[in-house]
Motif scaffolding. Structure first.
Motif, mmCIF file in Angstrom:
data_model
loop_
_atom_site.group_PDB
_atom_site.id
_atom_site.type_symbol
_atom_site.label_atom_id
_atom_site.label_comp_id
_atom_site.label_asym_id
_atom_site.label_seq_id
_atom_site.Cartn_x
_atom_site.Cartn_y
_atom_site.Cartn_z
ATOM 1 N N ALA A 71 1.267 -1.268 -0.619
ATOM 2 C CA ALA A 71 0.273 -0.113 0.399
ATOM 3 C C ALA A 71 0.812 0.972 0.195
ATOM 4 O O ALA A 71 1.785 1.206 0.540
ATOM 5 N N ARG A 242 -10.937 2.758 3.179
ATOM 6 C CA ARG A 242 -10.486 2.393 1.698
ATOM 7 C C ARG A 242 -11.757 2.755 0.858
ATOM 8 O O ARG A 242 -11.404 3.177 -0.162
ATOM 9 N N LEU A 523 -6.067 2.632 -6.007
ATOM 10 C CA LEU A 523 -4.915 2.476 -5.081
ATOM 11 C C LEU A 523 -3.826 3.490 -4.779
ATOM 12 O O LEU A 523 -2.752 3.523 -4.225
ATOM 13 N N ASP A 531 -0.735 -7.907 -9.861
ATOM 14 C CA ASP A 531 -1.895 -6.868 -9.737
ATOM 15 C C ASP A 531 -2.451 -7.142 -11.389
ATOM 16 O O ASP A 531 -4.204 -7.568 -11.571
ATOM 17 N N PHE A 562 -7.432 -4.448 -3.469
ATOM 18 C CA PHE A 562 -8.038 -3.701 -2.977
ATOM 19 C C PHE A 562 -8.390 -4.361 -1.247
ATOM 20 O O PHE A 562 -7.977 -2.997 -0.294
ATOM 21 N N ARG A 565 -2.758 -6.442 1.255
ATOM 22 C CA ARG A 565 -0.933 -5.832 0.617
ATOM 23 C C ARG A 565 -0.292 -6.899 0.729
ATOM 24 O O ARG A 565 -0.527 -7.592 1.346
#
Length: 574
Positions: A71, A242, A523, A531, A562, A565
């Motif tokens: 992150a 988030r 992000l 990803d 999302f 991490r």
């Protein structure tokens, strides 16, 4: 107070409360943040995203297409700061408008607050003290005791509750024991030198100056983070934050905190339910406008330079009208409307005020954006004045700038950096159109690589001048707005910008690019190899719902990129 005094006061406040106001946590990000060394607890089943995180690489870090990166530790952007103090304090004064410009985070193309230099510390100090002072006018509404107690013991009890409740909202998760102790001690010291209301005011100011408020990295350090195959899954408080900053560009509300208290933003179904709840709230319109404004590079439209002898009508007020149109259009299309990507690229229904109507050759008798049919000359966000004005020259249109932003941000075309020896096009002349001059420029061997991609796209906007007004003649000639774009494995020829919008609306490359752009926005970093599975999951859900952008957002919130991490460099986990 002089700048040095404000900086000293900020650092002293943080030191008193046991906060670190400077430095980075984890691996530094020179483009607007860092990767934190710390995490939060989680729990519940693993969200979808294409399977397990892959094999474990050097140092215990998972690798493979479903092993998201770290992150990004970053400061609230100006929009996020303004929205957060609005929701935290009921303050609509937009203090962050006076902050220095945001900067790009982790080469994502999307903004976050910059590193705190001396001038930034001064602005943050001014904002915090002013906001806290403004709060005094309705302090009873913020206090849990709902009135100003007279007895000292009652005051202290109210302050204790206030620190816990307000602190939880300001830090977007419960306070740790050390934070509570530091804030309580600060209140006690402040009250010894002032009265109860002013002691609370100073506590509010201190919280607004703390990195826990200013930075997007909520960590409950009282509990160990939950590891899943050497990944760390965000806990319900972190997910609440988030989600709210993705969909509202602001802090969680009381309903989200109540869910997080019960660890009910953890499973995929719970995350989806919360995302859909947030999307139904009017605050989602602000964040959607923020995304599209950043996506098309319109953030600084108000300061764009124009030749006033050519465009005397271009003023800050007109620029504000242009930005307001794009924000209202995207909110109506994505949140209130059918949500389809095609609508964003093709609809000629927009929102225009009196100022902007003059540019469009329309009559609108309203100082605020009003639903308006723009007619056959326009279709979609790329034929609106904000985009056309931002990506133009001071005194004329500019096919290179318009084509470049579309190639890079709409189609995600990777274009190499231009060589240093590319000459400028010929200057304007009475018998030369913009297209003539740029077409001749494109014949330069050193310009071919980039301009063969950009210019055929940009030429389709020839009917729009440097502030977006429609034109049919240029350089004494009828404008040729034909062009092409390389998408979906071929070259699509179009006759004008309206046809270009239709081509973009039906392109799979463009749809795939949009998934990347939303992921980068969410992000605050560029996508990586880990990803790939998340992007694939988003693209599949997006296509399955006829490229509905609301469904794209919901699908994004359930991906591993999302919800998880990787362990940061130097991070030690129990």
């Amino acid at each position: 107070m002089a700048k040095h005094g404000k900086l000293t006061a900020l650092v002293a406040t943080c030191a008193l409360l046991g906060f670190g106001c400077t430095g980075t946590v984890g691996a530094p990000d020179t483009n607007g943040g860092s990767t934190p060394a710390g995490g939060g607890p989680g729990g519940g089943p693993r969200p979808p995203g294409g399977g397990g995180p892959g094999p474990i690489g050097p140092g215990g870090a998972p690798t493979g297409p479903d092993a998201p990166g770290p992150a990004v530790f970053h400061r609230l952007s100006r929009t996020e700061y303004n929205n957060t103090v609005r929701d935290l304090l009921g303050d609509n004064t937009r203090p962050a408008d006076k902050f220095a410009s945001d900067q790009e985070s982790a080469k994502s193309g999307y903004a976050t607050g910059g590193t705190v230099a001396e001038v930034d510390a001064s602005n943050l100090y001014e904002a915090a003290t002013t906001l806290a002072t403004n709060a005094m006018a309705h302090l009873a509404d913020l206090l849990p005791c709902k009135s100003l107690p007279a007895a000292a013991a009652d005051q202290d009890a109210c302050a204790k509750q206030f620190i816990a409740q307000f602190g939880k909202r300001a830090y977007r998760r419960p306070l740790t024991a050390d934070e509570t102790a530091g804030l309580t001690a600060f209140y006690t010291q402040s009250k010894a030198a002032a009265d109860f209301p002013n002691a609370v005011r100073l506590v509010i100011s201190a919280m607004l100056l703390s990195p826990q408020f200013l930075y997007r990295w909520e960590v409950d350090s009282t509990k160990a983070p939950v590891r899943e195959n050497n990944l760390i899954r965000y806990n319900s408080y972190e997910m609440a934050s988030r989600l709210s900053y993705l969909i509202w560009a602001s802090m969680p509300d009381d309903a989200a905190f109540a869910l997080a208290d019960g660890n009910k933003i953890s499973t995929p179904d719970q995350i989806e339910a919360e995302a859909r709840r947030l999307l139904k709230d009017p605050k989602a319109k602000v964040a959607i406008g923020d995304f599209f404004t950043q996506w098309l590079g319109l953030t600084d439209l108000r300061s764009v330079a124009k030749d006033t002898s050519i465009y005397p009508s271009f003023t800050p007020d007109l620029a504000n009208s242009m930005v307001a149109e794009t924000a209202a259009f995207t909110a109506a299309s994505v949140i209130d409307g059918d949500g389809k990507l095609g609508t964003v690229f093709t609809s000629n229904k927009s929102f225009v005020d009196t100022n902007l109507a003059k540019v469009y050759g329309l009559t609108v008798a309203s100082p605020t954006p009003t639903a308006t049919d723009l007619g056959a000359q326009r279709g979609g966000i790329l034929t609106q004045a904000a985009f056309l004005t931002q990506h133009a020259s001071p005194g004329e249109s500019n096919p290179v700038r318009r084509g470049k932003i579309i190639a890079e941000r709409v189609a995600c075309v990777e274009v190499p950096s231009p060589p240093d020896n590319v000459p400028d096009p010929k200057p304007p002349a009475p018998n030369l159109s913009v297209r003539d001059r740029f077409s001749e420029h494109d014949t330069n061997p050193c310009a071919t690589a980039c301009h063969s991609v950009f210019d055929p796209i940009g030429f389709t906007f020839g009917n729009y001048d440097g502030i977006g007004a429609y034109q049919t003649m240029d350089g004494g000639k009828v404008i040729d707005a034909s062009g092409s774009i390389k998408i979906d494995g071929g070259t699509k020829a179009v006759n004008n910008a309206i046809e270009l919008g239709t081509a973009l609306a039906g392109s799979q490359d463009v749809a795939n690019c949009m998934t990347k752009q939303f992921l980068r926005y969410a992000l605050k970093r560029h996508e990586g190899a880990g990803d790939e599975a998340s992007l694939s999951a988003i693209s599949t859900a997006f296509a399955g719902k006829q490229n509905n952008l609301r469904e794209l957002i919901v699908a994004l919130t359930k991906t591993r990129a999302f919800t998880h991490r990787k362990q940061s460099d130097g991070e030690v986990l129990p």
